[in-house]
Write a protein that holds these residues in place. Structure first.
Motif, PDB file in Angstrom:
ATOM      1  N   ASN A 189       0.830  -1.204   0.000  1.00  0.00           N
ATOM      2  CA  ASN A 189       0.000   0.000   0.000  1.00  0.00           C
ATOM      3  C   ASN A 189       0.859   1.246   0.000  1.00  0.00           C
ATOM      4  OD1 ASN A 189      -2.499  -1.228  -0.040  1.00  0.00           O
ATOM      5  ND2 ASN A 189      -2.763  -1.198   2.179  1.00  0.00           N
ATOM      6  N   PHE A 190       0.463   2.218  -0.834  1.00  0.00           N
ATOM      7  CA  PHE A 190       1.069   3.546  -0.851  1.00  0.00           C
ATOM      8  C   PHE A 190       0.013   4.516  -0.307  1.00  0.00           C
ATOM      9  CE2 PHE A 190       3.435   2.170  -4.977  1.00  0.00           C
ATOM     10  CZ  PHE A 190       4.295   1.377  -4.236  1.00  0.00           C
ATOM     11  N   HIS A 191       0.273   5.115   0.847  1.00  0.00           N
ATOM     12  CA  HIS A 191      -0.693   5.996   1.507  1.00  0.00           C
ATOM     13  C   HIS A 191      -0.273   7.455   1.411  1.00  0.00           C
ATOM     14  CE1 HIS A 191      -2.698   2.648   3.649  1.00  0.00           C
ATOM     15  NE2 HIS A 191      -1.493   2.143   3.808  1.00  0.00           N
ATOM     16  N   GLY A 192      -1.267   8.337   1.297  1.00  0.00           N
ATOM     17  CA  GLY A 192      -1.032   9.757   1.478  1.00  0.00           C
ATOM     18  C   GLY A 192      -0.835  10.564   0.218  1.00  0.00           C
ATOM     19  N   THR A 221       3.644   6.983   2.187  1.00  0.00           N
ATOM     20  CA  THR A 221       3.989   6.079   3.279  1.00  0.00           C
ATOM     21  C   THR A 221       3.677   4.664   2.797  1.00  0.00           C
ATOM     22  OG1 THR A 221       3.575   7.715   5.008  1.00  0.00           O
ATOM     23  CG2 THR A 221       3.429   5.382   5.640  1.00  0.00           C
ATOM     24  N   ILE A 222       4.646   3.759   2.911  1.00  0.00           N
ATOM     25  CA  ILE A 222       4.587   2.468   2.233  1.00  0.00           C
ATOM     26  C   ILE A 222       4.472   1.340   3.254  1.00  0.00           C
ATOM     27  CG2 ILE A 222       5.818   0.910   0.684  1.00  0.00           C
ATOM     28  CD1 ILE A 222       7.156   3.390  -0.520  1.00  0.00           C
ATOM     29  N   VAL A 223       3.465   0.478   3.057  1.00  0.00           N
ATOM     30  CA  VAL A 223       3.224  -0.665   3.939  1.00  0.00           C
ATOM     31  C   VAL A 223       3.204  -1.941   3.096  1.00  0.00           C
ATOM     32  CG1 VAL A 223       1.684  -1.723   5.629  1.00  0.00           C
ATOM     33  CG2 VAL A 223       1.845   0.778   5.501  1.00  0.00           C
ATOM     34  N   ILE A 224       4.041  -2.906   3.454  1.00  0.00           N
ATOM     35  CA  ILE A 224       4.012  -4.216   2.804  1.00  0.00           C
ATOM     36  C   ILE A 224       2.827  -4.998   3.366  1.00  0.00           C
ATOM     37  CG2 ILE A 224       5.197  -6.438   2.586  1.00  0.00           C
ATOM     38  CD1 ILE A 224       7.830  -4.905   2.500  1.00  0.00           C
ATOM     39  N   ASN A 225       1.988  -5.532   2.474  1.00  0.00           N
ATOM     40  CA  ASN A 225       0.749  -6.195   2.882  1.00  0.00           C
ATOM     41  C   ASN A 225       0.884  -7.715   2.928  1.00  0.00           C
ATOM     42  OD1 ASN A 225      -0.481  -3.684   2.855  1.00  0.00           O
ATOM     43  ND2 ASN A 225      -1.267  -3.918   0.784  1.00  0.00           N
ATOM     44  N   HIS A 226       0.160  -8.327   3.855  1.00  0.00           N
ATOM     45  CA  HIS A 226      -0.023  -9.781   3.978  1.00  0.00           C
ATOM     46  C   HIS A 226       1.090 -10.581   3.278  1.00  0.00           C
ATOM     47  CE1 HIS A 226      -1.657  -9.286  -0.083  1.00  0.00           C
ATOM     48  NE2 HIS A 226      -2.713  -8.631   0.381  1.00  0.00           N
ATOM     49  N   PRO A 227       2.331 -10.493   3.782  1.00  0.00           N
ATOM     50  CA  PRO A 227       3.459 -11.089   3.051  1.00  0.00           C
ATOM     51  C   PRO A 227       3.377 -12.598   2.893  1.00  0.00           C
ATOM     52  CG  PRO A 227       4.127 -10.353   5.229  1.00  0.00           C
ATOM     53  CD  PRO A 227       2.773  -9.795   5.003  1.00  0.00           C
ATOM     54  N   PHE A 228       2.539 -13.266   3.708  1.00  0.00           N
ATOM     55  CA  PHE A 228       2.447 -14.722   3.614  1.00  0.00           C
ATOM     56  C   PHE A 228       1.090 -15.180   3.079  1.00  0.00           C
ATOM     57  CE2 PHE A 228       5.945 -13.926   6.430  1.00  0.00           C
ATOM     58  CZ  PHE A 228       6.872 -14.909   6.095  1.00  0.00           C
ATOM     59  N   GLN A 229       0.413 -14.295   2.344  1.00  0.00           N
ATOM     60  CA  GLN A 229      -0.848 -14.703   1.741  1.00  0.00           C
ATOM     61  C   GLN A 229      -0.616 -15.884   0.802  1.00  0.00           C
ATOM     62  OE1 GLN A 229      -3.118 -12.514  -1.513  1.00  0.00           O
ATOM     63  NE2 GLN A 229      -4.266 -11.874   0.293  1.00  0.00           N
ATOM     64  N   ASN A 230      -1.497 -16.873   0.869  1.00  0.00           N
ATOM     65  CA  ASN A 230      -1.290 -18.109   0.117  1.00  0.00           C
ATOM     66  C   ASN A 230      -1.851 -17.999  -1.305  1.00  0.00           C
ATOM     67  OD1 ASN A 230      -0.462 -20.726  -0.381  1.00  0.00           O
ATOM     68  ND2 ASN A 230      -2.352 -21.635   0.412  1.00  0.00           N
ATOM     69  N   SER A 231      -1.240 -17.126  -2.080  1.00  0.00           N
ATOM     70  CA  SER A 231      -1.574 -17.016  -3.499  1.00  0.00           C
ATOM     71  C   SER A 231      -0.336 -16.549  -4.233  1.00  0.00           C
ATOM     72  CB  SER A 231      -2.723 -16.017  -3.716  1.00  0.00           C
ATOM     73  OG  SER A 231      -2.321 -14.693  -3.393  1.00  0.00           O
TER      74      SER A 231
END
Length: 411
Positions: A189-192, A221-231
């Protein structure tokens, strides 16, 4: 601590240019002001006076409501309808439009400059609308966030920015412009920033890293999302030596991918990385999730998007099951904020509230879980003496988490 506000009272009872003229009342706004409030009153009805109201900053009008409103507010990111949100510091004027002067006419004007104060805000950092695959309009998404009693919401639609340009008048919630960069190699996610990258397409993990650098250069502001999502696309494959500000440890309903994400965050902390944690519902209508579950309850130095995102980057965030249940706060005036550096031997008391009997409050350091206290009341203070590399706190009820704090770190 700053005084909560500065008040200016002015009475205008002479009108040198008569009717169909303007009277301007000057005031200055400094960098510590969070909100401008202007109220005015004059005899109307049988008195026959008609006085209009507006404000100007640095010689440019920032809003006008005629004689419709007796009270208006202007903030960096929201304002009374008819007024422009935007930067506050500068030279301002209350502008009175003198339409008609009745007998014994006088205008009482009150200007309040509300200073920035630390405050706990709660909100959503990962949600979607029909501008990608969220299934609801932007206005519906905002309504759902307000119904969840949130102070802010990011609508992070996949690889699109069109949602960032649909904003209702004065919605009583801060809507953070955002995008979820959705690649074959993971999501972030890129916020702001309404348009953080020129083109979202990524053909390699290096492209993802380059887009993150581009977004950061544009102020995101950068947030890495659900790094272990099973896809294939959801699992993070671009490494952790990229440009990012925070890491999503809790996505939607608690699941194996979140357990793995939490464990890996702990590994990164043990390695000496200082990585703030966030959570997000990842709301889509089809996944039947609710905004603010989990929620980000953060200590913001003001009530603006910039202040909220600064708190995310600083780690002044508690990731909670919901907006209004279990909570943890540093206790006492001298206790540092979550995300701060502290000296070895320093006492870091933390107040836990909204607990249920049987909740486990766990103390986590680089050695793993070093202590646990079982709640026998809705609230209590745990006074921990800081030793080692970092300390953070978790609350669990059986196998279900209720909150995670960000760490205190060694100086």
């Amino acid at each position: 601590m700053n005084a909560p506000y500065h008040q200016i009272d002015v009475t205008i009872d002479t009108f040198p240019e008569g009717e169909k003229s303007f009277v301007e009342i000057p005031f200055s706004v400094g960098p510590d002001v969070d909100r401008i409030e202007v109220s005015y009153h004059y005899p109307f009805g049988g008195g026959g006076s008609v006085i209009d109201l507006g404000v100007a900053r640095n010689g440019r009008m920032r809003g006008w409501t005629g004689s419709e409103r007796g009270h208006i507010t202007v903030e960096e990111d929201r304002a009374t309808p008819g007024y422009d949100a935007g930067p506050l510091p500068g030279s301002w004027h209350v502008v009175l439009g003198i339409v008609k002067i009745g007998p014994n006419c006088k205008v009482d004007v009150q200007i309040r400059l509300i200073n920035k104060q630390k405050q706990w805000l709660v909100g959503e950092l990962h949600s979607h609308s029909e501008h990608s695959d969220g299934g609801v309009t932007v206005l519906d998404a905002i309504y759902r966030a307000r119904a969840a009693r949130l102070n802010f919401v990011s609508i992070t639609d996949h690889n699109t920015i069109s949602q960032n340009f649909i904003r209702p008048d004065d919605p009583d919630i801060l809507v953070i412009p955002a995008i979820e960069l959705t690649s074959f190699y993971g999501h972030t996610n890129f916020h702001g920033v309404a348009k953080p990258v020129e083109d979202w397409r990524c053909r390699s993990p290096k492209d993802v890293a380059d887009k993150m650098l581009e977004a950061k250069a544009n102020g995101a502001t950068i947030v890495i999302n659900h790094p272990f999502q099973n896809s294939d696309g959801g699992r993070w494959q671009s490494g952790f030596d990229v440009c990012f500000d925070a890491y999503e440890i809790w996505n939607g309903n608690w699941s194996v991918m979140n357990e793995q994400g939490l464990a890996f965050w702990q590994e990164l902390l043990v390695q000496g990385r200082r990585i703030p944690a966030t959570g997000g519902s990842d709301f889509h209508l089809k996944n039947r999730r609710r905004h603010g579950r989990p929620a980000n309850r953060l200590l913001s130095k003001g009530h603006s998007i910039a202040a909220i995102l600064e708190a995310v980057r600083a780690g002044r965030n508690v990731v909670c099951h919901s907006p209004d249940e279990a909570m943890a706060k540093p206790f006492g005036e001298t206790t540092p904020d979550f995300g701060s550096q502290v000296s070895v031997g320093t006492s870091v008391p933390v107040e836990f509230s909204g607990l249920s009997v049987g909740d486990e409050v766990r103390v986590i350091t680089e050695k793993g879980q070093i202590g646990v206290q079982h709640a026998d009341a809705a609230s209590f203070v745990l006074d921990h003496r800081f030793e080692g590399q970092f300390v953070r706190f978790e609350v669990w009820h059986g196998k279900e988490p209720k909150l995670f704090t960000n760490p205190f770190y060694a100086e």
